[in-house]
Design an enzyme around this catalytic site. Sequence first.
Site, mmCIF file in Angstrom:
data_model
loop_
_atom_site.group_PDB
_atom_site.id
_atom_site.type_symbol
_atom_site.label_atom_id
_atom_site.label_comp_id
_atom_site.label_asym_id
_atom_site.label_seq_id
_atom_site.Cartn_x
_atom_site.Cartn_y
_atom_site.Cartn_z
ATOM 1 N N TYR A 146 116.914 28.414 55.624
ATOM 2 C CA TYR A 146 117.089 27.509 54.497
ATOM 3 C C TYR A 146 115.757 27.357 53.785
ATOM 4 O O TYR A 146 114.747 27.033 54.408
ATOM 5 C CB TYR A 146 117.587 26.149 55.000
ATOM 6 C CG TYR A 146 117.756 25.112 53.928
ATOM 7 C CD1 TYR A 146 118.829 25.165 53.052
ATOM 8 C CD2 TYR A 146 116.852 24.059 53.800
ATOM 9 C CE1 TYR A 146 119.012 24.196 52.066
ATOM 10 C CE2 TYR A 146 117.028 23.091 52.823
ATOM 11 C CZ TYR A 146 118.109 23.162 51.960
ATOM 12 O OH TYR A 146 118.267 22.206 50.998
ATOM 13 N N ASP A 241 107.791 31.312 54.422
ATOM 14 C CA ASP A 241 108.146 29.917 54.193
ATOM 15 C C ASP A 241 107.648 29.105 55.388
ATOM 16 O O ASP A 241 108.287 29.036 56.430
ATOM 17 C CB ASP A 241 109.667 29.783 54.045
ATOM 18 C CG ASP A 241 110.120 28.340 53.855
ATOM 19 O OD1 ASP A 241 109.290 27.422 53.991
ATOM 20 O OD2 ASP A 241 111.317 28.129 53.580
ATOM 21 N N LYS A 269 106.243 19.281 53.873
ATOM 22 C CA LYS A 269 106.331 18.419 55.039
ATOM 23 C C LYS A 269 104.973 17.858 55.460
ATOM 24 O O LYS A 269 104.482 16.918 54.875
ATOM 25 C CB LYS A 269 107.028 19.166 56.178
ATOM 26 C CG LYS A 269 108.419 19.663 55.770
ATOM 27 C CD LYS A 269 109.423 19.487 56.829
ATOM 28 C CE LYS A 269 110.782 20.033 56.410
ATOM 29 N NZ LYS A 269 111.694 19.020 55.891
#
Length: 434
Positions: A146, A241, A269
């Site tokens: 994702y 990623d 994050k």
Amino acid sequence: MFKLHAQSLELQRRAEQYFPGGVNSPVRAFRAVGGAPPFVTRAEGAYLFDADGNRYLDLFGSWGPMILGHGFPPVVEAIREAAGRGASFGASHAAEANLAELVRRCFPSIQKMRFVSSGTEACMSAIRLARGFTGRNVIVKFEGCYHGHADALLVKAGSGVATFGIPGSAGVPAETAQHTLALPYNNLAAVEAAFAAHPAQIACILVEPVVGNAGTIAPALGYLEGLRRIATEHGALLILDEVMTGFRLSLGGAQELYGITPDLTTLGKILGGGLPCGAFGGRADVMDYLAPLGPVYQAGTLSGNPLAMAAGIATIAHLIQHEAELYPQLEETTRNIAEGVANLARKAGVPLTTNRVGSMFTWFFTSGPVTDFASASASDTAAFALFHRCMLDAGVWLPPSQFEAAFVSAAHGPEEVEMALEGARAAIAGNKLP
């Protein structure tokens, strides 16, 4: 003994009047595990507190960013001081370069970067940049990975898409999806075949170096090296990623851990110290294709937000200063929790596969190895849902999906390890998990 969730239930009913499903991100609705979600009123260290006065051991850490624990004093103070100077400028300020300097110290492959406000923005922008730089349209991603909810990236995505059993998403035009090739993770032959079938058409390979959005799945030996080789041979860019793995698996993320140099990296994050923040960056010649220097346009009013920059600086600076002791502590604590529960399940005859890399892990309710999305999907999600509810009743809050990684912070210690094991012991013994 936990109090009844009367206040949380009332807050959920109220929220449903305003938000689809009563939530602002789908997996929060607990549809995959059953029951009503507790409503959080505050967080401290390794714990969350709900509207009914219950305390929970937090094993999802706001989905990854809270590596230092909730309410870490230097981060709180940095945010407070920054807020006193102004919450948003819409103009350049020195803190942007201050954080960028720390990022480049940790990630030498990032020669230049641009801040954004989320991991979704970072991945979406990196894809556009790769297409603009190479002059190609097709991208390669991997099943169960994702990268945010941008249209081109919701093809066979993980995270909430996997949780709800959705193969993609309504509202994504076929014309957009046709340029995305979703391949099985950990399968280099599939990547080779894709490049052979689309010569000089593939702009980039986008991959979570350690999958976190189908549950934790580590790369097979030589897999990331193979992706690097294939991208180089075909003139495509390799994008790692590291929104989830950046600063978590090591100070320099998965690329430091596995010795891989990507062309572009996406971050988020932990980068924002708990505040909304993301970044994409890499080779200077690629990044200079961005406006105002180049023809690829990307912009964001809140990019480089002073509060996020302050929280990020305080967080990353602390990780750098305490790297030698902090990461071994995270490794030990996470191992004790993950393997401790695995041992309890083994003794009870409960089929359980534990995947862990550093301070991220997943318990898959399956007896076989989990190496890709297909094997993760073979897990017994009903057993996970029962386990989740039992752990929550014992005061241990896991991510509410079989297909999400769990995280441990520096605020977790021996007491939290024992609390997690005690909760699992009760869940396994008292509920006849299959």
